[in-house]
Write a protein that holds these residues in place. Sequence first.
Motif, short mmCIF file in Angstrom:
data_model
loop_
_atom_site.label_atom_id
_atom_site.label_comp_id
_atom_site.label_asym_id
_atom_site.label_seq_id
_atom_site.Cartn_x
_atom_site.Cartn_y
_atom_site.Cartn_z
N HIS A 500 0.91 -1.33 0.01
CA HIS A 500 0.08 -0.05 0.02
C HIS A 500 0.90 1.46 -0.04
O HIS A 500 0.24 2.34 0.27
CB HIS A 500 -0.87 -0.01 1.22
CG HIS A 500 -1.92 -1.19 1.31
ND1 HIS A 500 -2.76 -1.59 2.39
CD2 HIS A 500 -2.37 -2.16 0.43
CE1 HIS A 500 -3.29 -2.57 1.95
NE2 HIS A 500 -3.24 -2.75 0.81
N TYR A 501 2.14 1.27 -0.29
CA TYR A 501 2.90 2.37 -0.10
C TYR A 501 3.68 2.28 -1.51
O TYR A 501 4.62 3.39 -1.67
CB TYR A 501 3.99 2.14 0.90
CG TYR A 501 3.46 2.78 2.14
CD1 TYR A 501 3.78 3.86 2.81
CD2 TYR A 501 3.06 1.61 3.33
CE1 TYR A 501 3.35 4.36 3.94
CE2 TYR A 501 2.47 1.83 4.28
CZ TYR A 501 2.56 3.35 4.69
OH TYR A 501 1.93 3.64 6.06
N GLY A 502 3.45 1.83 -2.58
CA GLY A 502 3.95 1.81 -3.79
C GLY A 502 3.95 3.00 -4.61
O GLY A 502 4.95 3.42 -5.14
N ASP A 503 2.69 3.47 -4.58
CA ASP A 503 2.38 5.13 -5.17
C ASP A 503 3.26 6.01 -4.45
O ASP A 503 3.77 6.86 -5.14
CB ASP A 503 0.90 5.23 -5.36
CG ASP A 503 0.23 4.17 -6.43
OD1 ASP A 503 1.07 3.87 -7.03
OD2 ASP A 503 -0.99 4.11 -6.12
N LEU A 504 3.29 6.08 -3.04
CA LEU A 504 3.89 6.97 -2.48
C LEU A 504 5.31 7.12 -2.63
O LEU A 504 6.17 8.07 -2.51
CB LEU A 504 3.44 6.78 -0.88
CG LEU A 504 4.03 8.09 -0.04
CD1 LEU A 504 3.27 9.26 -0.17
CD2 LEU A 504 3.81 7.73 1.50
N THR A 505 5.88 5.80 -2.52
CA THR A 505 7.18 5.72 -2.79
C THR A 505 7.85 5.72 -4.00
O THR A 505 9.05 5.92 -4.35
CB THR A 505 7.88 4.65 -1.93
OG1 THR A 505 7.22 3.28 -2.76
CG2 THR A 505 7.58 4.39 -0.42
#
Length: 649
Positions: A500-505
């Motif tokens: 769930h952090y792929g877009d943020l990172t």
Amino acid sequence: MWLGVDYYPEQWHADMLEQDLDTIVELGCNVIRIAEFSWHLMEKREGQYDFSFFDHVIEKAKERNLKIIMGTPTATIPAWLAAKYPDIVSEFEGGKKRTFGGRHVYCFNSPRMYEYSEKIVRKLVEHYKEETSIVAWQIDNEIGHEGSDVCYCKNCQKKFQSYLSEKFAGNIDRLNETYGTTFWSQEYNDFSEIPIPMETITTHNPALRQDWERFRSQSIVDFMEFQANLVREIIPDAVVMHDFPGGGLGKHVDYSKVAKSLNQVAYNNYPVWGGQKEPIQPHEIAFGLDYIRGLKGENFWITEAIMGAQGHDVTGFLPRPNQAKMWSYQSMAHGADSLMYFRYRGATKGAEQFCYGVIDADNVKRRKFYEVQSFFRDISNYKEAMEAPIKNEVAIVYDYDSLASFRIQRQSILLDSSVEMQKFYKSFHDQNVGVDVIPEDRDFSDYKVVILPQMIITKPEMEKRIHEFVKNGGTVVVTYRHAVKDVDNNIPFGETMPVHYGDLTGLSVEETESLQDYEAFPVIGTGEFEGISGKGGIFRDMIQVKDAEVLFHYGDQFYEEFAAITRKKTENGTTYYVGCGLEEKITNLLMEHIMKECEIKMTPSEEGVEIVTRGNETQKVVMYINHNAHEVKQGEITLAPFECKIVSL
């Protein structure tokens, strides 16, 4: 501002009391901390309560204008209670009963412990409810310390099964599905079949062990809340406090949740203990202080400050002249606004004979006495500054569930989550930039930089808050082993790390590996870090970049294509991903880059010199603290070995 000593008059002849109190006043004290280990003295036989000894102590203290911090005595149950109800005593793993004779030997899930604790605490507090000289009530002592945070007795097993039944609403099939008990044929037909995770062949189910960790924590939180509520029932406006030991991030209890039931957090600060060759490093001491301040996000008390050598069976390192005094200044610099020394006089009998005090057992005033006296005289001049709240721009955020997950499955024999936090912390400490160390449920929206070391458990609410933080202009640093597991300590199916952090990172983790070396491979700088190289180890993620910038990549055979450190800038904020354990040089370089980028003021200083600004509009000071055993010149200020100088602004 309370300045005082921990005093155990019950351990000395009654004729010494008045002279002791006179000497305590001469020392510069305005408070004494008493009674935390005196259950038997208060109740020598069941139901026969006698507080006359402490009545006399308090009367004589009041004659000298000394205030009192009164302890409830539950940390050390009396022998008659342990003999009458053996089930009150906790058990080691494997069912071996702990033996009466140490301290903290009771089980937090014993109904008898609750029953008899309520009786003694209620009688004690009722007896002193009109006593105006008592400025605070300390409940228990160093909760969960020295292994007392775990117990494997029948009380705990039954309570754990009830805890799980309540969590899963009595639905055993739901537990089986959540835990994946079909693996190794571990399905349960009833909650009564569920074991506590004692020693077995190979290992227990990780989800079961995660709930066991939560249960252990909740057991202690409940017991402390029970005592706090009991004191407030009798004295509604009582200041209820507790003295936390060091090493909180490694305990089987979330101290931040214990702190919610307290009015005041306190800390027993021991930078060196028996068996240590030398004290821990200045940044490690500071980290511990900032962690304690972060339990409630408020200033705290030091209830046990070291002055002499310490140790139970092994005599400790003797703090050098002015070194322990310097640690007291450091405590105040990091948010302590009251301080007591452990102890007034070293013991002649019992298990703490080598825990030396302000005065030794020969009762002679020497260097240590005069160091404490001078500290009290000096720090009293800065009451306004020391009581002012601390506001920082950087936070390191920890999560009890993630820490527990690493206790359950360490993944690398070199990985210690609290040590990894301290590596980041040191980069800021070396530049004299203040850092708050806070639990994951705390609001962090006002910080400029938030660091999330090894937050392996991902939670929907935390995900939302981190995304909002970056969206609103914040800078977040996440690390390897971030967002790998769900709240049940399972690996989510069909999700790519960081979950769930792929877009943020702006990246995905292709593969991972554990390294049994701190400097196992090279990391090579690119772009802004072109020409810079260093080492990494412990663990690493093979990062496949989507729309992030590569700041460092791996430099060893087979893995040069993978990024090691990345940055993704969004419209307002920035996300850094640190994909491996880094050597100090590269960590410092990266954190200093972030501080400059976020316009955080750095204050360079000589090695071993800490500079802290404290205060408000009424009184503001700069504290120059020399951790070195030699003289140092910091600008125009000369600091003797282990000296602290306070300069008013």
